[in-house]
Design a protein around this motif. Structure first.
Motif, mmCIF file in Angstrom:
data_model
loop_
_atom_site.group_PDB
_atom_site.id
_atom_site.type_symbol
_atom_site.label_atom_id
_atom_site.label_comp_id
_atom_site.label_asym_id
_atom_site.label_seq_id
_atom_site.Cartn_x
_atom_site.Cartn_y
_atom_site.Cartn_z
ATOM 1 N N GLN A 52 -46.792 -12.803 9.431
ATOM 2 C CA GLN A 52 -45.350 -12.844 9.552
ATOM 3 C C GLN A 52 -44.958 -12.649 11.013
ATOM 4 O OE1 GLN A 52 -43.358 -9.906 7.202
ATOM 5 N NE2 GLN A 52 -41.323 -10.502 7.898
ATOM 6 N N VAL A 53 -44.136 -13.563 11.521
ATOM 7 C CA VAL A 53 -43.694 -13.474 12.905
ATOM 8 C C VAL A 53 -42.786 -12.271 13.078
ATOM 9 C CG1 VAL A 53 -42.302 -14.588 14.679
ATOM 10 C CG2 VAL A 53 -43.891 -15.952 13.289
ATOM 11 N N ARG A 54 -43.049 -11.527 14.123
ATOM 12 C CA ARG A 54 -42.199 -10.382 14.436
ATOM 13 C C ARG A 54 -42.047 -10.286 15.941
ATOM 14 N NH1 ARG A 54 -43.080 -3.944 13.722
ATOM 15 N NH2 ARG A 54 -40.886 -3.344 13.542
ATOM 16 N N LEU A 55 -40.802 -10.108 16.370
ATOM 17 C CA LEU A 55 -40.474 -9.896 17.774
ATOM 18 C C LEU A 55 -39.674 -8.604 17.877
ATOM 19 C CD1 LEU A 55 -39.436 -13.526 18.752
ATOM 20 C CD2 LEU A 55 -41.546 -12.345 19.382
ATOM 21 N N VAL A 56 -40.094 -7.735 18.772
ATOM 22 C CA VAL A 56 -39.437 -6.444 18.919
ATOM 23 C C VAL A 56 -39.021 -6.260 20.363
ATOM 24 C CG1 VAL A 56 -39.646 -3.958 18.672
ATOM 25 C CG2 VAL A 56 -40.812 -5.466 17.039
ATOM 26 N N GLU A 57 -37.706 -6.221 20.562
ATOM 27 C CA GLU A 57 -37.170 -6.010 21.907
ATOM 28 C C GLU A 57 -36.960 -4.530 22.173
ATOM 29 O OE1 GLU A 57 -35.033 -9.711 20.171
ATOM 30 O OE2 GLU A 57 -35.592 -7.693 19.516
ATOM 31 N N SER A 58 -37.094 -4.151 23.424
ATOM 32 C CA SER A 58 -36.807 -2.781 23.842
ATOM 33 C C SER A 58 -36.508 -2.786 25.330
ATOM 34 C CB SER A 58 -37.989 -1.857 23.525
ATOM 35 O OG SER A 58 -39.140 -2.248 24.258
ATOM 36 N N GLY A 59 -36.082 -1.636 25.825
ATOM 37 C CA GLY A 59 -35.889 -1.516 27.260
ATOM 38 C C GLY A 59 -34.474 -1.732 27.747
ATOM 39 N N GLY A 60 -33.551 -1.953 26.815
ATOM 40 C CA GLY A 60 -32.160 -2.021 27.228
ATOM 41 C C GLY A 60 -31.649 -0.629 27.564
ATOM 42 N N GLY A 61 -30.360 -0.542 27.807
ATOM 43 C CA GLY A 61 -29.796 0.765 28.109
ATOM 44 C C GLY A 61 -28.551 0.641 28.944
ATOM 45 N N LEU A 62 -28.219 1.740 29.600
ATOM 46 C CA LEU A 62 -27.033 1.795 30.444
ATOM 47 C C LEU A 62 -27.442 1.700 31.902
ATOM 48 C CD1 LEU A 62 -23.973 2.372 30.843
ATOM 49 C CD2 LEU A 62 -24.562 4.806 30.835
ATOM 50 N N ALA A 63 -26.786 0.833 32.629
ATOM 51 C CA ALA A 63 -27.039 0.692 34.056
ATOM 52 C C ALA A 63 -25.714 0.590 34.794
ATOM 53 C CB ALA A 63 -27.907 -0.531 34.339
ATOM 54 N N GLN A 64 -25.722 0.975 36.029
ATOM 55 C CA GLN A 64 -24.531 0.842 36.860
ATOM 56 C C GLN A 64 -24.462 -0.564 37.439
ATOM 57 O OE1 GLN A 64 -24.670 3.973 39.814
ATOM 58 N NE2 GLN A 64 -23.736 5.434 38.430
ATOM 59 N N PRO A 65 -23.296 -1.029 37.764
ATOM 60 C CA PRO A 65 -23.199 -2.316 38.460
ATOM 61 C C PRO A 65 -24.072 -2.303 39.711
ATOM 62 C CG PRO A 65 -21.032 -1.579 37.773
ATOM 63 C CD PRO A 65 -21.977 -0.440 37.499
ATOM 64 N N GLY A 66 -24.809 -3.391 39.885
ATOM 65 C CA GLY A 66 -25.761 -3.462 40.993
ATOM 66 C C GLY A 66 -27.119 -2.900 40.654
ATOM 67 N N GLY A 67 -27.234 -2.286 39.498
ATOM 68 C CA GLY A 67 -28.499 -1.692 39.083
ATOM 69 C C GLY A 67 -29.435 -2.693 38.440
ATOM 70 N N PHE A 68 -30.471 -2.163 37.805
ATOM 71 C CA PHE A 68 -31.475 -3.033 37.213
ATOM 72 C C PHE A 68 -31.996 -2.453 35.908
ATOM 73 C CE2 PHE A 68 -35.247 -0.515 38.002
ATOM 74 C CZ PHE A 68 -34.846 0.320 39.033
ATOM 75 N N LEU A 69 -32.475 -3.330 35.061
ATOM 76 C CA LEU A 69 -33.162 -2.994 33.820
ATOM 77 C C LEU A 69 -34.227 -4.056 33.582
ATOM 78 C CD1 LEU A 69 -30.165 -2.112 31.440
ATOM 79 C CD2 LEU A 69 -31.929 -0.518 32.223
ATOM 80 N N THR A 70 -35.253 -3.700 32.817
ATOM 81 C CA THR A 70 -36.290 -4.670 32.486
ATOM 82 C C THR A 70 -36.617 -4.592 31.002
ATOM 83 O OG1 THR A 70 -37.221 -4.425 34.713
ATOM 84 C CG2 THR A 70 -38.562 -5.585 33.080
ATOM 85 N N PRO A 71 -35.806 -5.247 30.190
ATOM 86 C CA PRO A 71 -36.145 -5.299 28.768
ATOM 87 C C PRO A 71 -37.454 -6.055 28.548
ATOM 88 C CG PRO A 71 -33.875 -5.993 29.138
ATOM 89 C CD PRO A 71 -34.540 -5.913 30.472
ATOM 90 N N SER A 72 -38.110 -5.710 27.451
ATOM 91 C CA SER A 72 -39.342 -6.388 27.080
ATOM 92 C C SER A 72 -39.285 -6.776 25.609
ATOM 93 C CB SER A 72 -40.551 -5.506 27.351
ATOM 94 O OG SER A 72 -40.474 -4.311 26.602
ATOM 95 N N CYS A 73 -40.175 -7.669 25.238
ATOM 96 C CA CYS A 73 -40.228 -8.175 23.868
ATOM 97 C C CYS A 73 -41.698 -8.361 23.502
ATOM 98 C CB CYS A 73 -39.472 -9.498 23.776
ATOM 99 S SG CYS A 73 -39.697 -10.410 22.247
ATOM 100 N N VAL A 74 -42.114 -7.692 22.459
ATOM 101 C CA VAL A 74 -43.504 -7.785 21.999
ATOM 102 C C VAL A 74 -43.562 -8.627 20.740
ATOM 103 C CG1 VAL A 74 -45.524 -6.512 21.227
ATOM 104 C CG2 VAL A 74 -44.039 -5.545 22.995
ATOM 105 N N GLY A 75 -44.440 -9.599 20.750
ATOM 106 C CA GLY A 75 -44.592 -10.480 19.605
ATOM 107 C C GLY A 75 -45.848 -10.193 18.796
ATOM 108 N N SER A 76 -45.767 -10.459 17.516
ATOM 109 C CA SER A 76 -46.933 -10.327 16.637
ATOM 110 C C SER A 76 -46.803 -11.316 15.493
ATOM 111 C CB SER A 76 -47.053 -8.893 16.094
ATOM 112 O OG SER A 76 -45.918 -8.544 15.336
ATOM 113 N N GLY A 77 -47.923 -11.584 14.847
ATOM 114 C CA GLY A 77 -47.913 -12.483 13.702
ATOM 115 C C GLY A 77 -47.998 -13.952 14.067
#
Length: 130
Positions: free
Chosen positions: A1-26
């Motif tokens: 069964q295909v599964r994708l799980v995102e994580s790594g979001g959150g709160l950032a200030q303008p001009g800031g950075f984030l690096t969400p990721s997504c892990v796949g399986s199946g």
């Protein structure tokens, strides 16, 4: 069964950075193009970035070009979205998806078509605010 799980979001200030990721399986991760899209409540889905199975090609929407970078580590079944110079208008729920067909490399010709992707995860929320 295909599964994708995102994580790594959150709160950032303008001009800031984030690096969400997504892990796949199946599924055989290294055979499929991957895509990031985002959704703002009350607005439609917006495609953000695409990466081919072998990382040979990447594409970005005009709204994020020059600020976001998509990458993948096939050995880890993971796709990343490095988000720099964040703006309040980047606030959204971010989803990753996989191409339905293996080795799909028609994005340049056809652009984003929802019907070309599936396996959407539950999303990771990004909020950009001071």
């Amino acid at each position: 069964q295909v599964r994708l799980v995102e994580s790594g979001g959150g709160l950032a200030q303008p001009g800031g950075f984030l690096t969400p990721s997504c892990v796949g399986s199946g599924f055989t991760f290294n055979s499929f193009s991957m895509i990031w899209v985002r959704q703002v409540p009350g607005k439609g889905l917006e495609w953000i970035s695409v990466i081919y199975s072998d990382s040979s090609e990447t594409y970005y929407s005009d709204s994020v070009k020059g600020r976001f970078t998509i990458s993948r580590v096939n050995a880890e079944n993971t796709v990343y979205l490095q988000m720099n110079s964040l703006k309040p208008e980047d606030t959204a729920l971010y989803f990753c998806g996989k191409a339905i067909l293996p080795y799909y490399n028609e994005f340049e010709d056809f652009g984003f078509r929802m019907s070309d992707y599936d396996g959407w995860g539950q999303g990771t929320r990004v909020t950009v605010a001071s």
